[in-house]
Design an enzyme around this catalytic site. Structure first.
Site, PDB file in Angstrom:
ATOM      1  N   ASP A 158       0.882  -1.160   0.000  1.00  0.00           N
ATOM      2  CA  ASP A 158       0.000   0.000   0.000  1.00  0.00           C
ATOM      3  C   ASP A 158       0.921   1.213   0.000  1.00  0.00           C
ATOM      4  O   ASP A 158       1.503   1.559   1.022  1.00  0.00           O
ATOM      5  CB  ASP A 158      -0.891  -0.039   1.247  1.00  0.00           C
ATOM      6  CG  ASP A 158      -1.727   1.232   1.425  1.00  0.00           C
ATOM      7  OD1 ASP A 158      -1.676   2.113   0.547  1.00  0.00           O
ATOM      8  OD2 ASP A 158      -2.432   1.326   2.444  1.00  0.00           O
ATOM      9  N   LYS A 164       2.914  11.307  -3.291  1.00  0.00           N
ATOM     10  CA  LYS A 164       1.919  10.637  -4.131  1.00  0.00           C
ATOM     11  C   LYS A 164       1.041  11.647  -4.877  1.00  0.00           C
ATOM     12  O   LYS A 164       0.574  11.379  -5.979  1.00  0.00           O
ATOM     13  CB  LYS A 164       1.055   9.749  -3.240  1.00  0.00           C
ATOM     14  CG  LYS A 164       0.135   8.789  -3.953  1.00  0.00           C
ATOM     15  CD  LYS A 164      -0.444   7.829  -2.947  1.00  0.00           C
ATOM     16  CE  LYS A 164      -1.503   6.933  -3.525  1.00  0.00           C
ATOM     17  NZ  LYS A 164      -1.981   5.978  -2.496  1.00  0.00           N
ATOM     18  N   GLU A 184      -7.186   0.605  -4.379  1.00  0.00           N
ATOM     19  CA  GLU A 184      -7.163   0.426  -2.935  1.00  0.00           C
ATOM     20  C   GLU A 184      -8.488  -0.100  -2.356  1.00  0.00           C
ATOM     21  O   GLU A 184      -8.465  -1.049  -1.561  1.00  0.00           O
ATOM     22  CB  GLU A 184      -6.758   1.748  -2.273  1.00  0.00           C
ATOM     23  CG  GLU A 184      -5.277   2.044  -2.505  1.00  0.00           C
ATOM     24  CD  GLU A 184      -4.915   3.517  -2.399  1.00  0.00           C
ATOM     25  OE1 GLU A 184      -5.755   4.316  -1.941  1.00  0.00           O
ATOM     26  OE2 GLU A 184      -3.785   3.875  -2.777  1.00  0.00           O
ATOM     27  N   ASP A 189     -12.982   5.062   1.623  1.00  0.00           N
ATOM     28  CA  ASP A 189     -11.562   5.137   2.000  1.00  0.00           C
ATOM     29  C   ASP A 189     -11.130   6.590   2.152  1.00  0.00           C
ATOM     30  O   ASP A 189     -10.961   7.300   1.169  1.00  0.00           O
ATOM     31  CB  ASP A 189     -10.726   4.434   0.924  1.00  0.00           C
ATOM     32  CG  ASP A 189      -9.217   4.481   1.214  1.00  0.00           C
ATOM     33  OD1 ASP A 189      -8.784   5.210   2.138  1.00  0.00           O
ATOM     34  OD2 ASP A 189      -8.469   3.787   0.501  1.00  0.00           O
TER      35      ASP A 189
HETATM   36 MG    MG Z   1      -4.577   4.668   2.005  1.00  0.00          MG
END
Ligand code: MG
Ligand code: ADP
Length: 624
Positions: A25, A87, A186, A208
């Site tokens: 992840d 990211k 994800e 999420d």
């Molecule tokens: Mg995450």
């Protein structure tokens, strides 16, 4: 919708042939690595027993790099050389970044390539290289823990990541010396971690909320098979934003000046701390030390809730949109899975529960759930699982198509189509003797090319010179399991081929995606009208051109009066064609058709006569 199997059924492996594969992840805030051992998936800890690796890299003067917690310690004292939340920059151009961060956090430099670099005291680095540093640490950790080299990895990405962002993530993996088996979304990984494939059939929502991104996915489970019905989200919304609103509140309460960077960082740290305290307490004490003076303020749970409510509300709009795209009613959702550190905030759980009208699932640690799902998937992909029935399906977030005559978009793969997918469509040449065709690949929901986003162009050359409309060019769009698009074109009679792998040089911001979607709805009527007009105009062009060619060849078949009426009708069409009344154009074409009827039939007769000259009528009959 067809389901596509990822793993080979019946591919069993003996224990000693077991291959090492892990799930990673690669988070905005924290990264994790997990593996399946003795049938159990779990995250792997470092030598200090820490599972979460802060996604932070510190570039020191002596050119050494620190990754994780040690790097984060430099954030306040040396922010420009301490790269965090990288990211957010993956697959982005400097312009994209500037649009999101009006005051840039780092010393960005524009390079010749589209990938911007960040200037640090250890040299210039790109977002891909920073991510590769994080991945390298996790690779080392996994190999040390598992005692062998890794065969492959699965890396997770937000469902909303576009082509460029996915490609950048893959590149980071390769740069870290990893064999990237697949990128998966994800939320999909989280659903796998919850083993929802083993529960009863139904629709699941995965919510999420991490540090920097928000994703909502609507999944359907049917007899152990996952299908992603729709995804939506916001790549610039997460717990970091909670920290910022709390920090602003603290500064306001304490009357602190906004321009001191190191003070700002200290307040931000205190805000994050207070937020986390308030997941279990009712009151958080905040202490700030500035210029030797201590200032304190108390933040109540109630005040926190007021501060973050607008941000939580912002997550519900994509939820609504995803449900609508999936054509799912709220009461059809049988489970809501919570993922990401920010779903520990009680107010988030309450609000999400209120929205979905049911308590969300919070059993699995929301920090590790994605890595665990990725590990399970990696184990399947590497072939460790016998007769695995795990299927993962993802979707295309925006429609993909190409430009056709008249600035029109022909959609080849509609938005929310499950991937991997291959779709082909046949096109033809527009002009007589046309030997090349330019193919323009676009992304978006609107009808006109100028309203969509251009992904790339290529041309197919060497088409045999034929009459307009007789060449057959098959254009194939293929979106692979990682969500990357490949486009190819082939002229069927000659077999000439050309193609590109579409790697857009820059990514779309989520606001742009949202805007494109909203625009397409807002302008739907207008767009349809524009499409009809363009279609009529293109058709009129074609008719006039064909007529001119025919008159050139066989104009002598007509009497002066016949010619006159055809010319008048053609002139009328040519005049109306430039206007914007599609119905008038259509009518003018019908009128021209009518007056040209004699001409057409006379030409046809003459052609048949020519073709039959020297042949026996029986020959033709025999051929039928
Ligand atoms: Mg995450
Ligand atoms: P990402 O997926 O972006 O890497 P994570 O899922 O690791 O993010 O979540 C990180 C976010 O979760 C941060 O904003 C962090 O402050 C927040 N967070 C972690 N623990 C808590 C907690 N106990 N209460 C509130 N927020 C938390």
């Amino acid at each position: 919708m067809a389901l596509i199997q990822i793993s080979e059924p019946g591919q069993s492996t003996k224990p000693h042939e077991r291959k090492l594969a892990v799930g990673i992840d690669l988070g905005t805030t924290n990264s994790l690595v997990a593996a399946v051992r003795s049938g159990q998936a779990a995250t792997l800890a470092d030598e200090k027993g820490e599972h979460l690796l802060p996604s932070v890299v510190y570039y020191a003067k002596d050119k050494t790099r620190l990754v994780g917690k040690e790097a984060r310690q430099h954030q306040i004292s040396d922010p420009l050389n301490t790269i965090s939340s990288v990211k957010r920059y993956m697959g982005r151009t400097l312009d994209d970044i500037k649009a999101k961060e009006p005051s840039l956090h780092y010393n960005f430099i524009q390079t010749d390539s589209t990938v911007p670099r960040i200037k640090t005291q250890a040299g210039e680095v790109s977002a891909i290289e920073v991510s590769a540093e994080i991945l390298s640490v996790l690779k080392k950790r996994a190999e040390l823990t598992l005692g062998d080299e890794l065969t492959g990895v699965v890396i997770t990405v937000p469902a909303y990541f576009d082509d460029a962002q996915r490609q950048a993530t893959k590149d980071a993996g390769t740069l870290a010396g990893l064999n990237v088996l697949r990128l998966i979304n994800e939320p999909t990984a989280a659903a796998v971690a919850y083993g929802l494939d083993k529960s009863s059939d139904g629709v699941i929502a995965v919510y999420d909320l991490g540090g920097g991104t928000f994703d909502i996915s609507i999944l359907r489970v049917t007899q152990g098979v996952f299908e992603v019905l729709a995804t939506a989200g916001d790549t610039a919304l997460g717990g970091d934003d909670f920290d910022h609103v709390i920090a602003n509140w603290i500064k306001q309460q304490l009357g602190l000046d906004n321009s001191d960077k190191s003070l700002n960082n200290q307040v931000l740290g205190a805000a994050c701390q207070a937020k986390q305290t308030l997941t279990t307490e009712q009151l958080a004490n905040i202490e700030i030390e500035h210029n030797g003076i201590k200032a304190t303020v108390e933040l109540s749970l109630e005040q926190l809730n007021t501060l973050i409510d607008p941000l939580i509300k912002k997550t519900l709009m994509p939820c609504r949109r995803a449900l609508r795209d999936a054509q799912i009613e709220l009461d059809e959702v049988k489970a809501v899975v919570m993922v990401g550190g920010s779903t520990r905030v009680p107010r988030v759980r309450d609000r999400v529960g209120d929205y979905f009208k049911q308590p969300p699932m919070i059993d699995i640690n929301p920090d590790t759930v994605v890595a665990i799902g990725a590990a399970i998937q990696a184990d399947v992909l590497v072939g460790n699982k016998a007769d695995s029935d795990l299927l993962l399906l993802d979707v295309v977030p925006l429609s993909l198509g190409l430009e056709t005559m008249g600035d029109l978009v022909e959609k080849i793969i509609p938005r929310n189509t499950t991937i991997p997918v291959t779709r082909a469509q046949d096109f033809t040449t527009y002009k007589d003797g046309q030997t090349a065709m330019s193919i323009h690949v676009v992304q978006g929901e609107r009808e006109l090319v100028s309203d969509c986003r251009s992904l790339g162009r290529f041309s197919l050359k060497g088409i045999p010179p034929l009459v307009a409309g007789s060449a057959r060019i098959r254009v194939t769009f293929e979106v692979d399991a990682d969500g990357l698009l490949h486009v190819s074109a082939r002229e069927e009679t000659t077999g000439i081929e050309s193609g590109i792998e579409v790697k857009p040089s820059y990514g779309l911001t989520d606001t742009e995606i949202e805007k494109m979607l909203l625009d397409s709805m807002e302008h739907a009527e207008e767009d349809i009208a524009a499409r009809m007009l363009h279609e009529q105009q293109v058709e009129a062009d074609r008719v006039l051109e064909a007529l001119a060619a025919a008159l050139d060849d066989d104009g002598d078949m007509l009497s002066t009066e016949e010619r006159q009426s055809i010319d008048t009708a053609a002139e009328n069409l040519a005049k109306l064609k430039t206007g914007n009344d599609d119905r008038a154009i259509k009518q003018a074409m019908q009128e021209l058709d009518k007056v040209a009827e004699v001409f057409v039939s006379r030409r046809m007769d003459s052609n048949i006569r020519k073709a039959m000259a020297g042949h026996n009528v029986d020959e033709f009959n025999a051929q039928d």
